[in-house]
Design a protein around this motif. Structure first.
Motif, mmCIF file in Angstrom:
data_model
loop_
_atom_site.group_PDB
_atom_site.id
_atom_site.type_symbol
_atom_site.label_atom_id
_atom_site.label_comp_id
_atom_site.label_asym_id
_atom_site.label_seq_id
_atom_site.Cartn_x
_atom_site.Cartn_y
_atom_site.Cartn_z
ATOM 1 N N SER A 192 -18.954 2.288 6.237
ATOM 2 C CA SER A 192 -17.826 1.827 7.083
ATOM 3 C C SER A 192 -17.687 0.359 6.721
ATOM 4 C CB SER A 192 -18.243 1.903 8.538
ATOM 5 O OG SER A 192 -18.504 3.097 9.096
ATOM 6 N N LEU A 193 -16.351 -0.097 6.102
ATOM 7 C CA LEU A 193 -15.913 -1.207 5.705
ATOM 8 C C LEU A 193 -14.923 -1.906 6.678
ATOM 9 C CD1 LEU A 193 -16.589 0.662 2.999
ATOM 10 C CD2 LEU A 193 -15.827 -1.257 1.784
ATOM 11 N N VAL A 194 -15.082 -3.251 6.666
ATOM 12 C CA VAL A 194 -14.349 -3.803 7.558
ATOM 13 C C VAL A 194 -13.674 -5.077 6.719
ATOM 14 C CG1 VAL A 194 -13.939 -5.143 9.898
ATOM 15 C CG2 VAL A 194 -15.277 -3.033 9.682
ATOM 16 N N ILE A 195 -12.430 -5.323 6.598
ATOM 17 C CA ILE A 195 -12.087 -6.438 5.844
ATOM 18 C C ILE A 195 -11.159 -7.361 6.703
ATOM 19 C CG2 ILE A 195 -10.822 -7.044 3.509
ATOM 20 C CD1 ILE A 195 -13.245 -5.284 3.371
ATOM 21 N N PRO A 196 -11.361 -8.435 7.018
ATOM 22 C CA PRO A 196 -10.427 -9.477 7.619
ATOM 23 C C PRO A 196 -9.161 -9.640 7.026
ATOM 24 C CG PRO A 196 -12.679 -10.483 7.889
ATOM 25 C CD PRO A 196 -12.740 -9.288 6.754
ATOM 26 N N VAL A 197 -8.086 -9.395 7.551
ATOM 27 C CA VAL A 197 -6.732 -9.611 6.731
ATOM 28 C C VAL A 197 -6.640 -11.204 6.111
ATOM 29 C CG1 VAL A 197 -4.141 -9.831 6.923
ATOM 30 C CG2 VAL A 197 -5.456 -7.842 7.898
ATOM 31 N N VAL A 198 -7.119 -12.021 6.809
ATOM 32 C CA VAL A 198 -7.272 -13.220 6.051
ATOM 33 C C VAL A 198 -8.185 -13.502 4.837
ATOM 34 C CG1 VAL A 198 -6.948 -14.647 8.519
ATOM 35 C CG2 VAL A 198 -9.114 -13.979 7.548
ATOM 36 N N ASN A 199 -9.000 -12.668 4.536
ATOM 37 C CA ASN A 199 -9.649 -12.897 3.385
ATOM 38 C C ASN A 199 -9.211 -11.901 2.383
ATOM 39 O OD1 ASN A 199 -11.661 -13.856 5.163
ATOM 40 N ND2 ASN A 199 -13.282 -12.523 4.484
ATOM 41 N N VAL A 200 -8.063 -11.229 2.407
ATOM 42 C CA VAL A 200 -7.373 -10.546 1.442
ATOM 43 C C VAL A 200 -6.624 -11.454 0.307
ATOM 44 C CG1 VAL A 200 -5.643 -8.775 0.768
ATOM 45 C CG2 VAL A 200 -6.989 -8.405 2.780
ATOM 46 N N VAL A 201 -6.938 -11.672 -0.835
ATOM 47 C CA VAL A 201 -6.353 -12.284 -1.935
ATOM 48 C C VAL A 201 -5.397 -11.489 -2.736
ATOM 49 C CG1 VAL A 201 -8.026 -14.016 -1.750
ATOM 50 C CG2 VAL A 201 -8.335 -12.019 -3.303
ATOM 51 N N ALA A 202 -5.498 -10.292 -2.521
ATOM 52 C CA ALA A 202 -4.376 -9.403 -3.559
ATOM 53 C C ALA A 202 -4.433 -7.931 -3.098
ATOM 54 C CB ALA A 202 -4.806 -9.785 -4.994
ATOM 55 N N ILE A 203 -3.130 -7.243 -3.237
ATOM 56 C CA ILE A 203 -3.239 -5.906 -3.280
ATOM 57 C C ILE A 203 -2.111 -5.645 -4.431
ATOM 58 C CG2 ILE A 203 -1.276 -5.968 -1.475
ATOM 59 C CD1 ILE A 203 -2.461 -3.220 -0.479
ATOM 60 N N TYR A 204 -2.583 -4.499 -5.242
ATOM 61 C CA TYR A 204 -1.744 -4.255 -6.492
ATOM 62 C C TYR A 204 -2.152 -2.770 -6.694
ATOM 63 C CZ TYR A 204 -6.212 -5.354 -8.443
ATOM 64 O OH TYR A 204 -7.555 -5.418 -8.882
ATOM 65 N N TRP A 234 0.933 -1.328 0.030
ATOM 66 C CA TRP A 234 -0.018 0.016 0.037
ATOM 67 C C TRP A 234 1.197 1.179 -0.114
ATOM 68 C CZ3 TRP A 234 -0.745 4.204 3.209
ATOM 69 C CH2 TRP A 234 -1.453 5.038 2.940
ATOM 70 N N GLN A 235 1.923 1.355 0.925
ATOM 71 C CA GLN A 235 2.778 2.631 1.078
ATOM 72 C C GLN A 235 3.517 2.638 -0.293
ATOM 73 O OE1 GLN A 235 3.065 4.515 3.676
ATOM 74 N NE2 GLN A 235 3.923 5.680 1.956
ATOM 75 N N TRP A 236 3.947 1.480 -0.957
ATOM 76 C CA TRP A 236 4.811 1.697 -2.153
ATOM 77 C C TRP A 236 3.833 2.246 -3.422
ATOM 78 C CZ3 TRP A 236 3.643 -0.940 -6.770
ATOM 79 C CH2 TRP A 236 4.558 -0.902 -7.711
ATOM 80 N N THR A 258 -2.683 3.701 -7.625
ATOM 81 C CA THR A 258 -3.788 3.721 -6.800
ATOM 82 C C THR A 258 -3.738 2.312 -6.395
ATOM 83 O OG1 THR A 258 -5.062 5.034 -8.552
ATOM 84 C CG2 THR A 258 -6.262 3.766 -6.898
ATOM 85 N N PRO A 259 -3.756 2.107 -4.894
ATOM 86 C CA PRO A 259 -3.639 0.691 -4.407
ATOM 87 C C PRO A 259 -5.134 0.074 -4.523
ATOM 88 C CG PRO A 259 -3.469 2.280 -2.785
ATOM 89 C CD PRO A 259 -3.510 2.929 -4.032
ATOM 90 N N TYR A 260 -5.115 -1.073 -5.202
ATOM 91 C CA TYR A 260 -6.377 -1.854 -5.254
ATOM 92 C C TYR A 260 -6.236 -2.938 -4.065
ATOM 93 C CZ TYR A 260 -9.134 0.603 -8.847
ATOM 94 O OH TYR A 260 -9.921 1.645 -9.578
ATOM 95 N N LEU A 261 -7.295 -3.292 -3.560
ATOM 96 C CA LEU A 261 -7.391 -4.881 -2.732
ATOM 97 C C LEU A 261 -8.473 -5.458 -3.108
ATOM 98 C CD1 LEU A 261 -6.197 -5.341 0.198
ATOM 99 C CD2 LEU A 261 -8.449 -4.743 1.271
ATOM 100 N N ALA A 262 -8.166 -6.894 -3.310
ATOM 101 C CA ALA A 262 -9.122 -7.730 -3.815
ATOM 102 C C ALA A 262 -9.277 -8.780 -2.570
ATOM 103 C CB ALA A 262 -8.564 -8.789 -4.837
ATOM 104 N N THR A 263 -10.344 -8.799 -2.010
ATOM 105 C CA THR A 263 -10.922 -9.805 -0.805
ATOM 106 C C THR A 263 -11.989 -10.466 -1.035
ATOM 107 O OG1 THR A 263 -11.296 -9.598 1.347
ATOM 108 C CG2 THR A 263 -12.185 -7.773 0.054
ATOM 109 N N LEU A 264 -11.989 -11.698 -0.340
ATOM 110 C CA LEU A 264 -13.214 -12.569 -0.272
ATOM 111 C C LEU A 264 -14.192 -11.858 0.553
ATOM 112 C CD1 LEU A 264 -11.247 -15.928 0.121
ATOM 113 C CD2 LEU A 264 -12.076 -15.058 -2.107
ATOM 114 N N VAL A 265 -15.405 -12.100 0.424
ATOM 115 C CA VAL A 265 -16.436 -11.628 1.241
ATOM 116 C C VAL A 265 -17.488 -12.847 2.126
ATOM 117 C CG1 VAL A 265 -18.662 -10.281 1.292
ATOM 118 C CG2 VAL A 265 -16.728 -9.555 -0.263
ATOM 119 N N ASP A 266 -17.235 -12.947 3.366
ATOM 120 C CA ASP A 266 -18.119 -13.843 3.874
ATOM 121 C C ASP A 266 -18.745 -13.022 5.003
ATOM 122 O OD1 ASP A 266 -16.190 -13.183 6.044
ATOM 123 O OD2 ASP A 266 -15.103 -15.053 5.962
#
Length: 154
Positions: free
Chosen positions: A78-90, A15-17, A24-32
């Motif tokens: 307000s969004l909350v994303i568990p780190v374990v659900n994250v599949v990519a950041i790019y 994200w910082q990079w 533009t940092p994009y985060l792909a995550t699973l939703v549960d």
């Protein structure tokens, strides 16, 4: 003492990079059921989110959760994303970043000692968990956008 996963540190670093490079940092995550995103925006149990400072407010990237405020359809959420659900950041602009194998909560899956479990046992447990969530198991984990340069971390 249990070691903390490197995943949240890698997420913060990518994200910082992105921000430092003007990307533009994009985060792909699973939703549960542990993920809080606006209803109707997830597709096939996944969502891709813009994590740029212009698109988010009060962004916090902790070791267990990523939380922030964002607008969807003009309404603040307000969004909350568990780190374990994250599949990519790019980076949206060039696809460079990092992808992660989907993780499954051992307590949900009923695994008592994952170190002793065989690969076949873990795959069966993951398939059962997906079935409980009403999702079909995929042959492969979600992949980053076509033409990207993401490295999948297992």
């Amino acid at each position: 003492m249990s070691a903390v996963s490197t995943k949240p540190y890698l997420l913060r670093a990518i994200w910082q990079w992105c921000i430092d490079q003007g990307f533009t940092p994009y985060l792909a995550t699973l939703v549960d059921d542990q993920t809080r995103v606006p209803p109707g925006y997830a597709r096939d149990g996944q969502i891709v989110l813009n994590l740029s400072p212009d698109a988010t407010g009060q962004l916090q990237m902790d070791n267990d959760y990523i939380s922030f405020q964002a607008r969807f359809g003009g309404a603040a959420h307000s969004l909350v994303i568990p780190v374990v659900n994250v599949v990519a950041i790019y980076a949206r602009e060039n696809g460079q970043g990092m992808a992660f194998e989907p993780e499954f909560d051992e307590t949900e899956a009923g695994a008592e000692d994952s170190e002793d479990a065989s690969v076949e046992d873990m795959a069966a447990t993951q398939a059962e968990l997906l079935a409980q969530r009403g999702e079909a198991p995929a042959d492969e984990p979600p992949r980053p956008p076509r033409g990207s340069h993401l490295k999948v971390v297992k």
